[in-house]
Scaffold this motif. Structure first.
Motif, PDB file in Angstrom:
ATOM      1  N   ALA A   1      25.868 -22.862  -4.467  1.00 37.01           N
ATOM      2  CA  ALA A   1      25.665 -21.748  -3.542  1.00 37.01           C
ATOM      3  C   ALA A   1      25.101 -22.273  -2.230  1.00 37.01           C
ATOM      4  O   ALA A   1      24.468 -23.335  -2.184  1.00 37.01           O
ATOM      5  CB  ALA A   1      24.707 -20.730  -4.154  1.00 37.01           C
TER       6      ALA A   1
ATOM      7  N   ASN B   1      21.271 -23.414 -11.743  1.00 36.26           N
ATOM      8  CA  ASN B   1      21.395 -22.677 -10.486  1.00 36.26           C
ATOM      9  C   ASN B   1      21.952 -23.622  -9.422  1.00 36.26           C
ATOM     10  O   ASN B   1      21.192 -24.206  -8.656  1.00 36.26           O
ATOM     11  CB  ASN B   1      20.039 -22.116 -10.062  1.00 36.26           C
ATOM     12  CG  ASN B   1      20.133 -21.209  -8.853  1.00 36.26           C
ATOM     13  OD1 ASN B   1      21.216 -20.746  -8.499  1.00 36.26           O
ATOM     14  ND2 ASN B   1      19.012 -20.972  -8.197  1.00 36.26           N
TER      15      ASN B   1
ATOM     16  N   GLN C   1      22.968 -25.358  -6.262  1.00 34.82           N
ATOM     17  CA  GLN C   1      22.637 -25.164  -4.860  1.00 34.82           C
ATOM     18  C   GLN C   1      22.351 -26.521  -4.221  1.00 34.82           C
ATOM     19  O   GLN C   1      22.628 -27.560  -4.826  1.00 34.82           O
ATOM     20  CB  GLN C   1      21.440 -24.222  -4.707  1.00 34.82           C
ATOM     21  CG  GLN C   1      20.190 -24.651  -5.451  1.00 34.82           C
ATOM     22  CD  GLN C   1      19.107 -23.584  -5.428  1.00 34.82           C
ATOM     23  OE1 GLN C   1      18.899 -22.929  -4.408  1.00 34.82           O
ATOM     24  NE2 GLN C   1      18.427 -23.389  -6.544  1.00 34.82           N
TER      25      GLN C   1
ATOM     26  N   THR D   1      22.591 -22.151  -0.494  1.00 36.24           N
ATOM     27  CA  THR D   1      21.141 -21.994  -0.413  1.00 36.24           C
ATOM     28  C   THR D   1      20.507 -23.357  -0.657  1.00 36.24           C
ATOM     29  O   THR D   1      21.087 -24.213  -1.328  1.00 36.24           O
ATOM     30  CB  THR D   1      20.611 -20.991  -1.447  1.00 36.24           C
ATOM     31  OG1 THR D   1      21.007 -21.424  -2.764  1.00 36.24           O
ATOM     32  CG2 THR D   1      21.155 -19.599  -1.191  1.00 36.24           C
TER      33      THR D   1
END
Length: 450
Positions: free
Chosen positions: A20, A273, A275, A22
């Motif tokens: 992502a 996650n 990123q 981010t």
């Protein structure tokens, strides 16, 4: 001035776990490593000993074949260990980092106000020249050469590849300064390839020939772009620099500092996650992986899943790598997997032996299984579908296996790099290591032809 390239041959592989856009905080590693094995063809001559103190930008080793090509420390610290292998080959220089970095000052300058030698010397002294690679042979360039062109590909079409526009957010000025510096190193053009389907700051860069590229992977490979704009023949030299390498060079001129810190994507289906994290080249990734990914039953790859290098979960980030991929190990077998359509809903295939072609936008959780054993190399026509270069890939591979230099030259060995055959590794039914064969062929050409 801009031009368009449309790549019709190739294959997009959509994997689960794309990073992502981010950025998460990452702790400073206690240890960093500079690995000579990251720089193919370089025999290191050490400039430090265990126990010595180094600052960011201090020379750690240089090329035995060309002492102008230097490799410098990415952090401040103490040289903890010189790791060696068989025949005392230097495998890594381990640096124990201090809590804060001290930078060697190389001086600020506007590259547009300098001549070629002044620009080149600053890049060489800082160690930033390691980012400059050449075609043919896909090795670090010879600073004594005058390339006919320089290429920068600002986007990555490989599976789980990083988004360079995001990774370089806030470094637009440094990137422009890097392009300005590169214009001094060639009498030809600095060609900047951009993703034609996405508007980014790269399209607004000055002093570069903007090339809009459309199509499947390997559209983002610099080799694909070179073949379309400035093909490499015997005796030619074409240089290439990664986008983050351009920013490092630009920041050198703007601040006088060598800054090897970059945003790196942690991606893959085994990542909790996916990123971006701010890491320095050679940083130890043990805490990053243990905190953010499932290690058991996984393969950790420094680089993308097609061209990266398998590393341990407690290893170090490769110098050129901008993504760390974590995917499942291929230790399971499909029941009757040799039959068409068996288990095809959960697998991806370049052929129509699965349902992947019916849903091109679907993301897959692929593992490292080869789904077969190495077998005879036969004519199938499949390689030509994923190699957009104007070559005969199967015949070139056979010439490399046979060490037939004349045929290798005639079949385009000067135009290719191992990454241009990454999709061949993925789709070929012979299960051969095409990238490894091409690398061996290129090494033979370096030895025999130079």
């Amino acid at each position: 001035m801009s031009q368009d390239i449309r790549v019709k041959k190739g294959l997009n592989i959509k994997l689960k776990g794309q990073a992502a856009l981010t950025t998460a905080a990452s702790s400073r590693s206690a240890f960093y490593a500079i690995k000579p094995t990251d720089f193919h063809g370089i025999t290191p001559k050490l400039a430090v000993k265990a126990g010595e103190e180094v600052a960011v930008g201090d020379v750690v080793f240089f090329s035995k074949g060309n002492d102008r090509i230097k490799f410098t420390s990415p952090v401040s610290g103490i040289v903890k260990e010189i790791k060696r292998g068989a025949k005392r080959k230097v495998l890594a220089i381990i640096i124990e980092a201090k809590s804060e970095d001290q930078f060697k000052d190389f001086g600020t300058a506007n590259p547009l106000d300098l001549d070629k030698e002044a620009v080149l010397e600053k890049i060489l002294e800082s160690g930033s020249f390691a980012y400059v690679k050449q075609r043919p042979y896909d090795v670090i360039a010879n600073p004594a050469d005058s390339p006919k062109a320089i290429f920068v590909s600002s986007f990555d079409t490989a599976p789980l590849g990083p988004n360079y526009a995001y990774a370089l957010k806030g470094k637009e000025e440094a990137f422009q300064a890097g392009i300005n510096a590169l214009t001094k190193l060639t009498e030809g053009a600095v060609n900047l390839a951009v993703d034609g389907s996405e508007a980014t700051f790269f399209s607004k860069i000055e002093n570069a020939n903007i090339v809009n590229v459309y199509g499947k992977h390997p559209a983002g490979n610099v080799g694909t772009q070179i073949a379309e704009i400035s093909p490499v023949n015997q005796g030619d030299r074409v240089w290439s620099v990664s986008p983050q390498g351009v920013a490092v060079i630009g920041e050198l001129f703007l601040t006088g500092k060598y800054n090897a810190t970059k945003l790196v994507a942690l991606a893959g289906s085994q990542v909790n996650n996916p990123q971006y994290y701010s890491l320095a080249a050679g940083q130890n990734i043990q805490s990053l992986i243990s905190e953010n990914a499932e290690v058991n039953g996984s393969r950790v790859i420094s680089g993308n899943v097609l061209t990266g290098t398998q590393i341990g979960a407690d290893d170090f980030l490769g110098f050129y790598d901008n993504v760390i991929s974590v995917i499942p190990e291929g230790n399971e077998h499909r029941f009757f997997g040799w039959l068409p359509f068996v288990g095809s809903k959960s697998i991806h295939s370049a052929s129509k032996t699965s349902f992947a072609w019916l849903n091109p936008g679907k993301e897959y959780t692929l593992n490292t299984s080869l789904n077969g054993e190495e077998r005879a190399l036969v004519v199938t026509g499949e390689m030509e579908k994923v190699v957009p270069l104007d070559i005969y890939p199967l015949q070139l591979l056979k010439a490399c296996i046979a060490n037939d230099i004349e045929k290798m030259e005639n079949l385009g060995i000067y135009e290719v790099a191992p990454e241009d055959f990454a999709l061949v590794d993925y789709i070929n039914t012979s299960k051969i290591e095409a990238q490894q064969i091409i690398r061996q062929g290129l090494d033979l050409m370096i030895k025999e032809v130079g």
